[in-house]
Scaffold this active site. Sequence first.
Site, mmCIF file in Angstrom:
data_model
loop_
_atom_site.group_PDB
_atom_site.id
_atom_site.type_symbol
_atom_site.label_atom_id
_atom_site.label_comp_id
_atom_site.label_asym_id
_atom_site.label_seq_id
_atom_site.Cartn_x
_atom_site.Cartn_y
_atom_site.Cartn_z
ATOM 1 N N GLY A 122 2.323 -18.610 0.330
ATOM 2 C CA GLY A 122 1.040 -18.634 1.148
ATOM 3 C C GLY A 122 -0.117 -18.705 0.172
ATOM 4 N N ARG B 252 0.267 -24.562 5.054
ATOM 5 C CA ARG B 252 1.141 -24.439 5.862
ATOM 6 C C ARG B 252 0.965 -24.873 7.410
ATOM 7 N NH1 ARG B 252 2.853 -18.082 4.341
ATOM 8 N NH2 ARG B 252 4.561 -18.479 3.103
ATOM 9 N N GLY C 254 8.372 -15.667 -0.268
ATOM 10 C CA GLY C 254 9.628 -14.701 -0.296
ATOM 11 C C GLY C 254 10.940 -15.340 0.229
ATOM 12 N N LYS D 238 4.221 -8.496 -2.650
ATOM 13 C CA LYS D 238 5.102 -8.005 -1.456
ATOM 14 C C LYS D 238 6.547 -7.183 -2.094
ATOM 15 C CE LYS D 238 3.719 -11.136 2.055
ATOM 16 N NZ LYS D 238 4.348 -12.216 2.964
HETATM 17 P P1 ADP Z 1 2.433 -15.465 -1.996
HETATM 18 O O1 ADP Z 1 1.825 -15.486 -0.707
HETATM 19 O O2 ADP Z 1 2.100 -16.370 -2.926
HETATM 20 O O3 ADP Z 1 4.072 -15.210 -1.805
HETATM 21 P P2 ADP Z 1 2.112 -12.379 -2.198
HETATM 22 O O4 ADP Z 1 1.692 -12.388 -0.663
HETATM 23 O O5 ADP Z 1 3.122 -11.629 -2.431
HETATM 24 O O6 ADP Z 1 1.853 -13.999 -2.866
HETATM 25 O O7 ADP Z 1 1.029 -11.779 -3.105
HETATM 26 C C1 ADP Z 1 -0.425 -12.172 -3.009
HETATM 27 C C2 ADP Z 1 -1.533 -11.101 -3.049
HETATM 28 O O8 ADP Z 1 -1.183 -10.522 -4.109
HETATM 29 C C3 ADP Z 1 -2.733 -11.476 -3.030
HETATM 30 O O9 ADP Z 1 -3.577 -10.864 -1.791
HETATM 31 C C4 ADP Z 1 -3.420 -10.981 -4.375
HETATM 32 O O10 ADP Z 1 -4.724 -10.721 -4.312
HETATM 33 C C5 ADP Z 1 -2.447 -9.812 -4.663
HETATM 34 N N1 ADP Z 1 -2.307 -9.268 -6.057
HETATM 35 C C6 ADP Z 1 -2.306 -10.076 -7.182
HETATM 36 N N2 ADP Z 1 -2.212 -9.371 -8.492
HETATM 37 C C7 ADP Z 1 -2.894 -8.247 -7.829
HETATM 38 C C8 ADP Z 1 -3.305 -7.117 -8.299
HETATM 39 N N3 ADP Z 1 -3.407 -7.075 -9.714
HETATM 40 N N4 ADP Z 1 -3.681 -6.140 -7.720
HETATM 41 C C9 ADP Z 1 -3.672 -6.169 -6.598
HETATM 42 N N5 ADP Z 1 -3.245 -7.247 -5.811
HETATM 43 C C10 ADP Z 1 -2.892 -8.191 -6.356
HETATM 44 C C1 3PG Z 2 5.190 -15.228 4.298
HETATM 45 O O1 3PG Z 2 4.130 -15.179 4.071
HETATM 46 O O2 3PG Z 2 6.136 -15.024 3.192
HETATM 47 C C2 3PG Z 2 6.058 -15.379 5.539
HETATM 48 O O3 3PG Z 2 5.146 -15.652 6.671
HETATM 49 C C3 3PG Z 2 6.574 -14.021 5.688
HETATM 50 O O4 3PG Z 2 5.899 -12.907 5.916
HETATM 51 P P1 3PG Z 2 6.325 -11.429 5.772
HETATM 52 O O5 3PG Z 2 6.579 -11.232 4.465
HETATM 53 O O6 3PG Z 2 4.934 -10.675 6.206
HETATM 54 O O7 3PG Z 2 7.239 -11.155 6.665
HETATM 55 MG MG MG Z 3 1.295 -13.835 0.709
#
Ligand code: ADP
Ligand code: 3PG
Ligand code: MG
Length: 379
Positions: A333, A38, A356, A191
């Site tokens: 991310g 990023r 998201g 999330k």
């Molecule tokens: P992205 O950043 O790709 O949009 P998210 O922020 O939604 O993804 O999710 C990433 C997080 O999800 C990571 O910290 C990962 O460890 C967590 N995660 C994935 N699978 C599991 C699980 N089975 N239990 C707990 N956390 C998990």
């Molecule tokens: C993301 O990592 O998806 C964006 O930076 C937004 O973060 P947030 O879900 O904490 O608002």
């Molecule tokens: Mg993330």
Amino acid sequence: MSTLPSIARVKQLKGKRVLVRAELNVPLTHGKVSDPYRIIQTIPTITFLKRAGAKVIVIAHIGRDPQGTLKPVARYMNRKTAIGFVPELFGPRVDKIIADMKNGSAVLLENLRGTQEEEHNDAVFAKRLASYADIYVDDAFGAAHRAHASIVGIPKYLPAYAGISFADEYANLSKVLDPRHPFAFILGGAKFETKMPLLKKYVDIADAIYVGGALGNTLLKAQGYEVGRSVAEDVRGAKALAEHSRIHLPYDVLVEKRDKTTTVRLVGEIMASDCIIDIGPETAAYWAEELQSAKEILMNGPMGFYERGYSDGTNVLLRGIAKSPARSTIGGGDTVALARSLHMEKRFTFVSTAGGAMLDFLANDTLPGVDAIVKNERR
Ligand code: ADP
Ligand code: 3PG
Ligand code: MG
């Protein structure tokens, strides 16, 4: 599609103070940037503005902890382009630094989320930030789904433009607004509050939806499976989603047992003392095979706790996407960090900095941050 006014087309920026909202929410490990994707993606906007002789004031958030600091991000950024770090958002020190800025220089201010004002879209907060600059540039497509002060508040007071990365994300993701079919959607990560409502929308958009990660745990739990100590939430409407014919859940998972050793279990055999840490090998292999007949693939969210090394499930799916002839988009991310750690980021049609926000944009055709630029009345 609306056309986005890009800062790259604006002339006479010399001496102008430009407030850049960047997406710098990168994964940190032991206080260090563990994946700079990023940061790297936002550098062209900053260097473009510096070369044009502008005074560049960068604002961003990091994580969700108000104590979180952008200091490690500033340190990394400074290796790519000279940028000073100001460990505050407001105060006499910030005012002086901005007043003394030279043309072509850049500073990064501290985490926008140190107080609640950013997330509450506080008008006074937005106006104070806007007072630092003559022009606002949004280069944070990844946060454009948040109606926060730095995204929708500031452009009420300043002429607003899209940054180079923002415009690139918008152009590439717009191509996926009309997906090819069969359209396979892979969703993982954690999330819930962002992704669960979107999952409801994707049920009408995608032909097959594969849900893993903590989101998958939530749906397994809603279906009545024991998920033990796994990260899962009770979400309204989750049972109906879990039972939807287009939604596919893991049928085997990797669990960490009470004694911290790991084993693969069928979902009906998870124990109360287990914690699900990845999708199982059978599930991963089956899903990867199914992807071969898709024409469009979208993936967001890791299938497991990749930070602790549980990345096999995601790895198998990423390889499946890369092998498939489908147009492919991955984002998030954490998802991108993992793909990059496996040296796979070149094998997809588009790698989005947004997670998201990418899902929200594709489900709703626009985002609060896009509207704030398109409908800006100060420009
Ligand atoms: P992205 O950043 O790709 O949009 P998210 O922020 O939604 O993804 O999710 C990433 C997080 O999800 C990571 O910290 C990962 O460890 C967590 N995660 C994935 N699978 C599991 C699980 N089975 N239990 C707990 N956390 C998990
Ligand atoms: C993301 O990592 O998806 C964006 O930076 C937004 O973060 P947030 O879900 O904490 O608002
Ligand atoms: Mg993330």
